[in-house]
Design a protein around this motif. Structure first.
Motif, PDB file in Angstrom:
ATOM      1  N   LEU B  92       0.840  -1.204   0.000  1.00  0.00           N
ATOM      2  CA  LEU B  92       0.000   0.000   0.000  1.00  0.00           C
ATOM      3  C   LEU B  92       0.873   1.251   0.000  1.00  0.00           C
ATOM      4  N   LEU B  93       1.933   1.205   0.808  1.00  0.00           N
ATOM      5  CA  LEU B  93       2.831   2.362   0.908  1.00  0.00           C
ATOM      6  C   LEU B  93       3.536   2.615  -0.426  1.00  0.00           C
ATOM      7  N   LEU B  94       4.082   1.552  -1.021  1.00  0.00           N
ATOM      8  CA  LEU B  94       4.860   1.716  -2.250  1.00  0.00           C
ATOM      9  C   LEU B  94       3.991   2.101  -3.431  1.00  0.00           C
ATOM     10  N   ASP B  95       2.686   1.864  -3.288  1.00  0.00           N
ATOM     11  CA  ASP B  95       1.777   2.217  -4.382  1.00  0.00           C
ATOM     12  C   ASP B  95       1.480   3.725  -4.398  1.00  0.00           C
ATOM     13  N   GLN B  96       1.779   4.403  -3.268  1.00  0.00           N
ATOM     14  CA  GLN B  96       1.528   5.849  -3.191  1.00  0.00           C
ATOM     15  C   GLN B  96       2.503   6.608  -4.094  1.00  0.00           C
ATOM     16  N   GLU B  97       2.135   7.836  -4.399  1.00  0.00           N
ATOM     17  CA  GLU B  97       3.062   8.674  -5.171  1.00  0.00           C
ATOM     18  C   GLU B  97       4.166   9.176  -4.273  1.00  0.00           C
ATOM     19  N   ILE B 178      -1.897  -4.899  -6.380  1.00  0.00           N
ATOM     20  CA  ILE B 178      -2.544  -3.617  -6.077  1.00  0.00           C
ATOM     21  C   ILE B 178      -2.531  -2.706  -7.298  1.00  0.00           C
TER      22      ILE B 178
END
Lengths: 276, 290
Positions: B92-97, B178
C-alpha cells in the motif's frame, strides 16, 4: 491505482517509504560497510558507520583463508550449469505444451508442479546414499544434476507461461508458407521466445545460486558453492565479522544485481503465472 | 490445428522432461518408503531387517517429534503473519506517489536475493549477538541489558530472520496485484464518502485475495523446508527448541546415521507438505483455465 496527490502528501509518503526501505536494506548495507573495516573496527563500540579507515585487506584474507575463488567458481558452474541443462530439457517440452496442447497437457503441467511440492528432506536419505554409491558426493556434477531436477518444473512452467503469449496465428502462417517444424522453431519462434527464455534463465540462476539445502548436505570442501562455504563461518576462529562481511558481500553482490534487473519477471516466475 | 505429425513430435519433445522428473520423483520416494520399514543404521553394518512400522512408532513417540512439529507450524505461521501483514502494508505504501519510488522498491526487494546462509549469519553475529551485535549496542545505549536472542528466544529469532528474507517476496507480489486495481472504483467509493478503512476492507482486500492466497501457499511450501537458517544459527537448539521437522530428519539421518528412522521422518514430512500442496495445486489449476 496511483492518482494525483498534493505535494505535501507526496513528501510525507517519500519520507516514510525511504525510512522503511533503508531499514529493510540496512543489514545488506551494514555488511557491505563492515567488509571494509578492520576486525577491531567491525566490533567497535560505538559502531563506526562511514568514518573509519577503509581497507581491502578482508577481501584478501577471505581468499587466503580457504580459496574463496574456488567456491565462487563452484557457485557459478553449478547455478549456470543446472540452469542451462534445465533449459535444454524444458524448452522443447514447454514449446510443445504451449503450441500443440493435447488432452493431457494440463495434467502433465500440474504433475510437474507437484514434484516441486516434494519436500527435499523427504528424499534426503536415498539421494545421499545414491550419491555416496555413485561417487557423486561433493562433486559439481552431482549438484548440477540435483539442482537441474529441482528447478526443472519451475523452468518448464515459466517458459510455458511465456510461450503461451506468443500468438499461434504466426506459427500457422509460417506453416501455410511451407515452413518445416525445424524452420518454424528457428526462424519464427526463437526470436519471439528469447525474452521469455532470458528471464527464465536469470530467475533460475538466482534460485540455484541461493539453494541451501542440497548444497549444504551434499558437499564438503571440494565442490561447496558459496552457500555451503559461508556456512563454515558459523564456527569461526577469532575475530571474523569483517571477513564474514567481505565473503558475504562477494557472495550476494552478483545475484543482487541480476535480481534487481529481473524483478519484473520474478513475480510471474515465482507464482507460476498466477500473478502478473 | 495440430496434425498427427506434430502431435507425435510434441510428445517426443515433452518426454525428456517427463522421464527425468518421473525418475527423480519415483526412485527416491520408493527408496524412502522402503528404508522406512527397515532397521538400517549406517554405523551398524550387516543385515537390515524388515521391522514394519517400528520406525514410525519411534518417530512419533520421540518427544522431539512433537516439539519439531509445533516448531514447524510456529515457524511457518509466524513468518506468514509477519510477511503477509507487512507485505500488505508495504505494498500500500509503495503504491503511493513519492519521489524515488523505483529506488525504494529496489531497497525493499533486496533481501530476497541474499542467500540463506549469509542472511542467517549476518543477523546472528552482527545484529543479534549480545556482546558485539548492533541490537546489543542499542540496548546498552538505552541502559538496558542486551537480549540473548538466539539462546533466550531461538525460534522467534529464526522467525525474524526468515521473515526478513520473505517480506520482499510478499511485498512484490501484493504490489503487482494492487497496481492492477482500477482507480475509478476507488474514486467512486470516495464520492460515496468511504474512508480509508472501508475502502481497504471492501475494495482493496477483496482485490488482493487471490494474490494473498498465492503468497501464503507458495511461501508455505518453502517455509516447511527451512533448513540452512537453523543449521548456521542455533543448530536446532538449545536442546530441540528451534528444531523443525526438516532439521529433525537431518539430525536423525545424516548426524545419527539412522537411515530407517530418518526415512520414516521423511515420509511424515512428505505427507505434511502434500496436505498443503493439494490446496496450492487447486489454486494454480484454476488460473490455468482463466
Amino acid at each position: 491505482m496511483a492518482r494525483a496527490v498534493t505535494t505535501r502528501r507526496k513528501a510525507v509518503n517519500t519520507a516514510i517509504a525511504w525510512t522503511i526501505g533503508l531499514l529493510i536494506f540496512f543489514p545488506i548495507l551494514w555488511t557491505f560497510l563492515t567488509s571494509f573495516k578492520t576486525e577491531a573496527e567491525a566490533i567497535s563500540s560505538p559502531p563506526a558507520f562511514l568514518f573509519f579507515d577503509w581497507t581491502l585487506e578482508n577481501y584478501g584474507a577471505v581468499q587466503e583463508r580457504s580459496n574463496y575463488f574456488r567456491h565462487f567458481m563452484n557457485s557459478v558452474v553449478i547455478s549456470i550449469g543446472s540452469t542451462v541443462i534445465g533449459l535444454i530439457i524444458a524448452v522443447p517440452a514447454a514449446w510443445a505444451m504451449a503450441f500443440v496442447p493435447g488432452r493431457q497437457t494440463r495434467n502433465v503441467l500440474m504433475w510437474m508442479l507437484s514434484t516441486k511440492m516434494l519436500p527435499p528432506v523427504g528424499v534426503l536419505v536415498p539421494i545421499y546414499l545414491i550419491f555416496r554409491d555413485f561417487g557423486l558426493l561433493d562433486t559439481r556434477t552431482g549438484l548440477v544434476i540435483v539442482l537441474t531436477l529441482i528447478n526443472l518444473p519451475i523452468i518448464v512452467w515459466m517458459l510455458y507461461t511465456y510461450f503461451r503469449e506468443i500468438p499461434g496465428e504466426i506459427l500457422e502462417a509460417a506453416r501455410m508458407d511451407g515452413a518445416s517444424l525445424r524452420n518454424e522453431i528457428i526462424h519464427v519462434l526463437t526470436p519471439m521466445a528469447v525474452p521469455g527464455i532470458a528471464s527464465t534463465l536469470l530467475l533460475n540462476v538466482i534460485l540455484a545460486w541461493n539453494e541451501a539445502f542440497w548444497t549444504l548436505n551434499l558437499t564438503a570442501a571440494n565442490a561447496a558453492p558459496l552457500t555451503a562455504f559461508i556456512a563454515s563461518y558459523s564456527s569461526p576462529e577469532g575475530l571474523f565479522y569483517a571477513k564474514l562481511s567481505a565473503a558475504s558481500t562477494m557472495a550476494i553482490a552478483p545475484i543482487l544485481i541480476i535480481g534487481w534487473f529481473s524483478q519484473k519477471q520474478l513475480v510471474r516466475g515465482l507464482t507460476f503465472g498466477a500473478v502478473k | 490445428m495440430a496434425t498427427q505429425h506434430s502431435r507425435a513430435a510434441a510428445r517426443l519433445m515433452i518426454s525428456p522432461a517427463v522421464v527425468v522428473l518421473l525418475l527423480w520423483m519415483i526412485v527416491p520416494l520408493a527408496l524412502t518408503l522402503y528404508f522406512s520399514t527397515l532397521r538400517y543404521n549406517l554405523l551398524m553394518p550387516g543385515a537390515n531387517p524388515f521391522v514394519g512400522l517400528e520406525n514410525y512408532r519411534y518417530f512419533f513417540t520421540d518427544p522431539a517429534f512433537t516439539t519439531a512439529l509445533v516448531n514447524t507450524l510456529l515457524l511457518v505461521g509466524g513468518v506468514l503473519v509477519i510477511t503477509v501483514g507487512g507485505g500488505i502494508a508495504l505494498a500500500l505504501l509503495l503504491d503511493q506517489e513519492m519521489f524515488g519510488q523505483g529506488i525504494v522498491r529496489l531497497l525493499v526487494i533486496a533481501p530476497f536475493f541474499v542467500m540463506p546462509t549469509v542472511s542467517a549469519l549476518v543477523w546472528k553475529n552482527m545484529f543479534m549477538d549480545p556482546v558485539n551485535g548492533l541490537f546489543g549496542y542499542i540496548a546498552r545505549a538505552f541502559g538496558a541489558q542486551p537480549f540473548e536472542w538466539l539462546t533466550a528466544a531461538p525460534l522467534f529469532s529464526i522467525i525474524l530472520i526468515v521473515s526478513w528474507q520473505w517480506l520482499p517476496f510478499a511485498t512484490l507480489i501484493l504490489l503487482t496485484a494492487i497496481q492492477s486495481l482500477s482507480s475509478e472504483q476507488l474514486e467512486a467509493a470516495e464520492m460515496d464518502g468511504a474512508g480509508f478503512g472501508s475502502k481497504f476492507l471492501w475494495i482493496i482486500l477483496p482485490h488482493l485475495a487471490r494474490a494473498i492466497t498465492v503468497v501464503i501457499l507458495i511461501q508455505t511450501i518453502f517455509l516447511l523446508s527451512i533448513f540452512a537458517e537453523i543449521l548456521v544459527t542455533t543448530g536446532g537448539g538449545p536442546g530441540v527448541a528451534s528444531t523443525n521437522l526438516t532439521y529433525l530428519v537431518y539430525i536423525q539421518s545424516l548426524l545419527q546415521f539412522d537411515v530407517g528412522l530418518g526415512s520414516a521422518g521423511g515420509v511424515v514430512a512428505i505427507v505434511l507438505a502434500n496436505i498443503v500442496a493439494i490446496f496450492l495445486m487447486r489454486m494454480i489449476g484454476k488460473n490455468l483455465d482463466a
